[in-house]
Design a protein around this motif. Structure first.
Motif, mmCIF file in Angstrom:
data_model
loop_
_atom_site.group_PDB
_atom_site.id
_atom_site.type_symbol
_atom_site.label_atom_id
_atom_site.label_comp_id
_atom_site.label_asym_id
_atom_site.label_seq_id
_atom_site.Cartn_x
_atom_site.Cartn_y
_atom_site.Cartn_z
ATOM 1 N N TYR A 2 5.836 70.153 106.296
ATOM 2 C CA TYR A 2 5.047 69.469 105.268
ATOM 3 C C TYR A 2 4.430 70.493 104.318
ATOM 4 C CZ TYR A 2 5.024 65.426 108.505
ATOM 5 O OH TYR A 2 5.367 64.388 109.338
ATOM 6 N N ARG A 14 7.936 58.966 110.879
ATOM 7 C CA ARG A 14 6.480 59.004 110.694
ATOM 8 C C ARG A 14 5.913 60.105 111.580
ATOM 9 N NH1 ARG A 14 4.933 53.662 109.121
ATOM 10 N NH2 ARG A 14 3.071 54.188 108.033
ATOM 11 N N ALA A 71 -3.734 53.732 116.864
ATOM 12 C CA ALA A 71 -3.085 52.414 116.973
ATOM 13 C C ALA A 71 -2.884 52.069 118.449
ATOM 14 C CB ALA A 71 -1.752 52.418 116.215
HETATM 15 P P1 RFL Z 1 2.926 50.745 110.948
HETATM 16 O O1 RFL Z 1 3.710 51.782 111.708
HETATM 17 O O2 RFL Z 1 2.760 50.910 109.495
HETATM 18 O O3 RFL Z 1 3.618 49.348 111.277
HETATM 19 C C1 RFL Z 1 3.305 48.179 110.559
HETATM 20 C C2 RFL Z 1 4.526 47.269 110.578
HETATM 21 O O4 RFL Z 1 4.213 46.043 109.924
HETATM 22 C C3 RFL Z 1 5.297 45.700 109.073
HETATM 23 N N1 RFL Z 1 4.779 44.776 108.033
HETATM 24 C C4 RFL Z 1 4.904 43.425 108.091
HETATM 25 N N2 RFL Z 1 5.500 42.629 108.996
HETATM 26 C C5 RFL Z 1 5.451 41.293 108.755
HETATM 27 N N3 RFL Z 1 4.864 40.744 107.667
HETATM 28 C C6 RFL Z 1 4.256 41.500 106.753
HETATM 29 N N4 RFL Z 1 3.672 40.967 105.710
HETATM 30 C C7 RFL Z 1 4.265 42.919 106.939
HETATM 31 N N5 RFL Z 1 3.763 43.976 106.245
HETATM 32 C C8 RFL Z 1 4.084 45.080 106.920
HETATM 33 C C9 RFL Z 1 5.810 47.018 108.567
HETATM 34 O O5 RFL Z 1 7.157 46.931 108.099
HETATM 35 C C10 RFL Z 1 5.698 47.875 109.823
HETATM 36 O O6 RFL Z 1 6.859 47.803 110.624
HETATM 37 O O7 RFL Z 1 1.465 50.575 111.563
HETATM 38 P P2 RFL Z 1 0.910 50.778 113.079
HETATM 39 O O8 RFL Z 1 1.780 50.070 114.070
HETATM 40 O O9 RFL Z 1 -0.521 50.471 112.995
HETATM 41 O O10 RFL Z 1 1.112 52.326 113.382
HETATM 42 C C11 RFL Z 1 0.384 53.299 112.690
HETATM 43 C C12 RFL Z 1 1.228 54.572 112.534
HETATM 44 O O11 RFL Z 1 2.489 54.232 111.993
HETATM 45 C C13 RFL Z 1 0.550 55.617 111.648
HETATM 46 O O12 RFL Z 1 -0.837 55.652 111.903
HETATM 47 C C14 RFL Z 1 1.115 57.022 111.902
HETATM 48 O O13 RFL Z 1 2.445 57.120 111.475
HETATM 49 C C15 RFL Z 1 0.276 58.074 111.177
HETATM 50 N N6 RFL Z 1 0.810 59.441 111.314
HETATM 51 C C16 RFL Z 1 0.591 60.175 112.439
HETATM 52 N N7 RFL Z 1 -0.055 59.642 113.506
HETATM 53 C C17 RFL Z 1 -0.193 60.348 114.659
HETATM 54 O O14 RFL Z 1 -0.804 59.848 115.616
HETATM 55 N N8 RFL Z 1 0.330 61.610 114.809
HETATM 56 C C18 RFL Z 1 0.991 62.224 113.805
HETATM 57 O O15 RFL Z 1 1.497 63.344 114.011
HETATM 58 C C19 RFL Z 1 1.116 61.526 112.544
HETATM 59 N N9 RFL Z 1 1.766 62.075 111.513
HETATM 60 C C20 RFL Z 1 1.568 59.986 110.266
HETATM 61 C C21 RFL Z 1 2.013 61.335 110.386
HETATM 62 C C22 RFL Z 1 1.913 59.250 109.148
HETATM 63 C C23 RFL Z 1 2.656 59.829 108.145
HETATM 64 N N10 RFL Z 1 3.024 59.008 107.063
HETATM 65 C C24 RFL Z 1 4.362 58.912 106.608
HETATM 66 C C25 RFL Z 1 2.114 57.968 106.648
HETATM 67 C C26 RFL Z 1 2.738 61.927 109.386
HETATM 68 C C27 RFL Z 1 3.028 61.199 108.241
HETATM 69 C C28 RFL Z 1 3.761 61.908 107.144
#
Ligand code: RFL
Ligand code: PHB
Length: 390
Positions: free
Chosen positions: A222, A44, A302
């Motif tokens: 990307y 991510r 987050a």
């Molecule tokens: P997550 O990481 O989505 O974690 C949620 C977790 O909940 C689980 N889950 C469940 N568990 C139990 N019961 C259920 N019913 C459930 N439903 C889901 C999931 O399996 C998962 O493990 O959310 P969280 O913790 O809020 O974190 C948020 C971040 O992951 C997200 O905002 C970032 O990845 C966004 N993002 C970036 N953020 C940055 O700060 N800097 C970056 O450079 C950045 N680049 C990106 C990004 C996100 C990307 N994608 C793939 C969306 C680049 C990309 C391409």
């Protein structure tokens, strides 16, 4: 089973919240639907803003980030065939680090395992009840399929955008704000050294491209694509040639190619839910809000949410509900700043298929102003490096 805080989701929000609560002496159980290996490997985010780095250091989980993370003091805006550097550190005194989200997740899982803190992976059928009372409960099936009930004093919904916590809130309670963009990001991880020491955000008439990295041997790239396009339409050759066109400059730059290890498509959207709580259920991270990734803010938001939530829950469990009542208002101020910044970076850098010549000229003017005005560049750098926690 009973705990003080039931945390749904073991992403950065859920794991960090659990660890912060542990440091405050509050018991928590994390329930995660995916298995442990999947969670540790999911690619991510890549950019940690300064307040995130400081918090991880402060609580003792920043050792590997300090050793292996790549500190960055600036990045390039690439347009008009040239690089325009935004000198983050010179303009703001702050530094960011490129350190993969999955590395932070691994560090947090390791910290939990070293201290015997409970994280249950591969659970299913998670259902919340009695959130509007002082003793809510979570029903779920554990990894062996056995039905269990976790009674608690509060629930933290850290289960991401597609989780079940937000939809468990009765209809009519939440107000949501939403924007979809007419493009998506195709992300690739390539086994090749970065082609440039810093990140490059490239604006090109064929679409946006981003050059990032994970280590001296791994490059993260990307491409803006049409959201209707499928992964199968993007062969490795097509990806490399499109990247080469969009990242081209008149200066000395050549894109280093290598084997592509991972490919995925991410739709781009902005989304906010208000308020971020209902009774004893508190939403944090992507469960409450989404930003397009152009501003690198999602994971950092987050982190900011759960920093406030850990304090709010600690006071609530000691009998003082004041901070829990203002949790949503405190977080939403930062959330909306990040929403604006992410929307601004996205609009400035992408090629909108519906834009006319007037909009394209405005966009170029915005880029040129940002690159040439110290005031405009400082504003961008200040937001990118991370505004101080409240
Ligand atoms: P997550 O990481 O989505 O974690 C949620 C977790 O909940 C689980 N889950 C469940 N568990 C139990 N019961 C259920 N019913 C459930 N439903 C889901 C999931 O399996 C998962 O493990 O959310 P969280 O913790 O809020 O974190 C948020 C971040 O992951 C997200 O905002 C970032 O990845 C966004 N993002 C970036 N953020 C940055 O700060 N800097 C970056 O450079 C950045 N680049 C990106 C990004 C996100 C990307 N994608 C793939 C969306 C680049 C990309 C391409
Ligand atoms: C990344 O390295 O994955 C990354 C970097 C900057 C962004 C988004 C993603 O804005």
């Amino acid at each position: 089973m009973r705990t003080q805080v039931a945390i749904i989701g073991a992403g950065p929000a859920g794991l960090l919240l659990s660890y912060l609560l542990h440091l405050e002496g509050v018991d928590a159980v994390v329930l995660e639907s995916r298995d442990r290996e999947y969670v540790r490997k999911r690619v991510r985010a890549g950019v940690c803003e300064q307040p995130t780095i400081e918090l991880l250091r402060e609580i003792g989980v920043g050792r590997r980030l300090d050793a292996e993370g790549m500190p960055h003091e600036g990045f390039s805006l690439r347009f008009d065939g040239a690089d325009h550097r935004i000198a983050i550190t010179e303009l703001t005194g702050k530094t960011i680090a490129v350190y993969g989200q999955q590395e932070i997740v691994k560090d947090l899982i390791d910290a939990h395992e070293e201290r015997g803190l409970p994280v249950e992976f591969a659970v299913s059928s998670v259902e919340l009840s009695d959130m509007d009372t002082a003793s809510p409960a979570v029903r779920y099936r554990d990894a062996d399929g056995v039905e269990r009930t976790l009674e608690c004093d509060a629930i933290a919904g850290c289960d991401g955008f597609h989780g079940i916590c937000r939809p468990s809130i009765p209809s009519g309670v939440l107000h949501t704000f939403d924007r979809e963009y007419p493009f998506a990001w195709l992300g690739v991880m390539a086994e090749t050294p970065p082609s440039h020491e810093e990140l490059i955000y490239a604006h090109h008439e064929r679409g946006f491209a981003l050059h990032s990295m994970r280590s001296p041997e791994l490059t993260r790239l990307y491409l803006q694509i049409d959201p209707a396009e499928e992964l199968a339409a993007w062969s490795d050759d097509r990806i490399w040639s499109e990247l080469a066109v969009r990242l081209e400059t008149s200066a000395d730059f050549s894109l280093k190619e290598g084997p592509i290890l991972d490919k995925s498509i991410t739709p781009m959207r902005s989304f906010v839910t208000e308020p971020m709580s209902y009774g004893r259920l508190f939403l944090a991270g992507d469960a409450a809000h989404i930003v397009p990734p152009t501003g690198a803010k999602g994971m950092n938001l987050a982190v900011a949410d759960v920093r406030v939530l850990s304090r709010a829950l600690t006071s609530l469990l000691r009998g003082d509900s004041m901070l829990a009542e203002s949790y949503s208002d405190i977080c939403l101020r930062r959330v909306w700043r990040a929403e604006h910044f992410s929307w601004y970076m996205t609009s400035m850098l992408h090629a909108d298929p519906a834009a006319d010549d007037f909009q394209r000229r405005l966009q170029l003017s915005q880029l040129r102003y940002t690159a040439s005005s110290r005031a405009a560049a400082t504003s961008l750098a200040e937001n990118y490096a991370g505004l101080p926690f409240e």
